[in-house]
Write a protein that holds these residues in place. Structure first.
Motif: not given
Length: 548
Positions: A334, A338-339, A358, A360
């Protein structure tokens, strides 16, 4: 006084219903938007009226007191079919121009309320009469006639939303105003110049030193409620400054929500063209004012899912956040590339956590427009709007391309689908090869008898719950690989017990934001979840799978 308003030698003697037609002169109308300040007023009232209408399945609205168009335009922007009426042609002309500037061609209606059905030949889901407008009617006969006409143009399950100034407070205690809800303009004042039981004469002062007046009848709250009941409305709920009236002291305004439906009569189910019936049922529930205020108050308005409790005294907020932390720690690799797609994202607390910790890129797909509005607001406050995309929609038909995300995330939402296999097929479709699916869901145990589950199913309007074996079989059948299944069944009853404790401890503050009926139903529902968990009929855990 403004030169164009004429009251004669004795202004306080002007106590006739038709007087308002001579009061809203061109000069006053031009300044009305200064008095309101659209942006400040929209911020002060939030989505109160929009939510009231949406939770009742309203589509077609008749605004009988359009004024310069503030509420009509807001409802048009929210997607309602609005007809905008007013007794003042000056106001309607200004409203039309305001709507045009917002990109809408307003459907206008110049009509007198007392003969509304003569000019209106369409039935509406809702009539709104806002801006302290009923107060312009000076005779009881006129007030009764107007309310009866509003009733007549409503569908059989229609609703009237009408507001009024708190004249009780003015008549009994003198005038005070927080000046934050209705008349929000800077350096603009609206205050009574003369008051008795039959007249409230208000003076409006503007920054250029101009003054205008309105003569109005000082309606008492209980009198208006009584009239509504006498013309046929079956239920009348009253809010004070956009809150329940319980223990609200000296509000500026009251808002009456009057229903044609009997109290024990169910509102006909209106299915959205986009959503299946179970999803639409969940959408209507989470869009409701009561549900929104309850989850925002009790859960803290970030995470609205089952928590992981280390101690009995852990707060619901902290325990709910521990679930997010645990799930995030289980997802492989992660990071900023990351999607993530969160299906059933609620208020977006998990999305903001994933972005903050993270880096993201997160999409939030959620069926409740009310929750999504709060999600977007919280994202804006945290400066996450560019990395979190909030979309109104159903996880049974995910509006994303094939193979477009790396992780699908869901917390206690999939149970609301009547076709969970379709949800998993959609998850499989949007996941890229190697993508991960991690989720939690309240589920039934392998040994759960139907009769033990029924009270819970009745509460959430579903025919069944999922189970760990069923979910596992569905996902393996789609080619997924099991990465982990962590069973935390004991946390389910702990969580709902903690929620019930919070409700009982804070019941008297909750009734300020939620109806008492809702709270009683919630207490009963929570007990069913507790009993189901303790009886071994329910299970809950984190399920983690990977697409090949």
């Amino acid at each position: 006084m403004g030169k164009e308003q004429l009251y004669g030698d004795n202004p306080i003697a002007q106590r006739k219903t038709d007087q308002y037609k001579r009061e809203y002169v061109h000069g006053f109308v031009r300044k009305w938007d200064e008095l309101i300040d659209w942006e400040a007023r929209a911020k002060s009232e939030g989505d109160f009226f929009i939510n009231m209408l949406k939770e009742r399945g309203v589509r077609r609205v008749l605004d009988v007191a359009t004024g310069t168009g503030f509420h009509s335009v807001r409802l048009l922007k929210a997607g309602f079919d609005v007809t905008s009426g007013d007794g003042s042609p000056e106001m309607l002309a200004q409203a039309f121009e305001n709507a045009k500037r917002s990109g809408f061609i307003m459907k206008t209606l110049h009509a007198d309320w007392r003969w509304l059905s003569r000019d209106v030949h369409t039935q509406y889901d809702a009539v709104i009469c806002l801006g302290n407008s009923l107060t312009h009617l000076f005779s009881e006969q006129d007030r009764r006639k107007a309310l009866a006409e509003f009733y007549s143009v409503l569908n059989h399950d229609g609703v009237l939303i009408l507001d009024q100034r708190n004249y009780d407070g003015i008549l009994d205690n003198g005038f005070t105003s927080k000046h934050v809800y209705y008349y929000c303009g800077d350096n603009v004042s609206a205050e009574p110049e003369y008051v008795d039981e039959g007249l409230a004469r208000f003076r409006y002062r503007f920054p250029d030193d101009s003054e205008y007046h309105l003569n109005m009848f000082p309606l008492r709250k209980d009198y208006v409620r009584k009239l509504m009941g006498e013309v046929g409305f079956q239920q009348v709920k009253t809010f004070a400054d956009f809150q329940e009236t319980h223990r609200v002291e000296d509000p500026d305004f009251y808002i009456h929500v009057a229903e044609k439906l009997y109290k024990n009569e169910e509102r006909p189910f209106k299915v959205s063209v986009e959503y299946s019936q179970p999803v639409e049922t969940a959408r209507s529930y989470y869009n409701s004012h009561d549900a929104d205020r309850f989850y925002a108050t009790v859960w803290g308005g970030e995470d609205i899912h089952v928590g992981l409790y280390e101690h009995d005294t852990d707060t619901i907020f902290d325990a709910s956040r521990k679930t997010v932390e645990k799930m995030a720690s289980m997802v492989k690799d992660l990071g900023p590339a990351t999607r993530v797609l969160d299906i059933g994202s609620g208020y977006g607390g998990s999305a903001r956590y994933l972005v903050k910790h993270y880096g993201c890129q997160v999409g939030c797909l959620n069926l409740s427009e009310t929750q999504n509005a709060r999600n977007r607001e919280l994202n804006a406050q945290g400066k996450y709007s560019l990395v979190i995309n909030v979309v109104d929609g159903s996880f049974e038909d995910i509006p994303m391309p094939d193979g477009s995300v790396d992780v699908v995330w869901s917390q206690d939402a999939i149970l609301h689908s009547g076709n969970r296999e379709k949800v998993f097929e959609e998850v499989n479709r949007v996941l890229a090869p190697g993508g991960q699916f991690i989720f939690t869901d309240p589920m039934q145990s392998d040994t759960c008898p139907q009769e033990a589950l029924q009270p819970i199913l009745d509460r959430i309007h579903l025919d069944s719950l999922g189970s760990i074996p069923r979910y596992k079989d569905m996902l393996l059948g789609l080619g997924f690989k099991e990465l982990a299944i962590e069973n935390y069944t004991e946390q389910l009853s702990t969580h709902y017990r903690r929620v019930l404790e919070e409700v009982l401890a804070n019941q008297w503050s909750l009734v300020r934001v939620c109806s008492e009926d809702y709270i009683e139903r919630m207490k009963s529902g929570l007990q069913h979840w507790i009993d189901g968990g303790k009886g071994g009929h329910l299970t809950w855990g984190i399920l983690h799978f990977q697409k090949p």
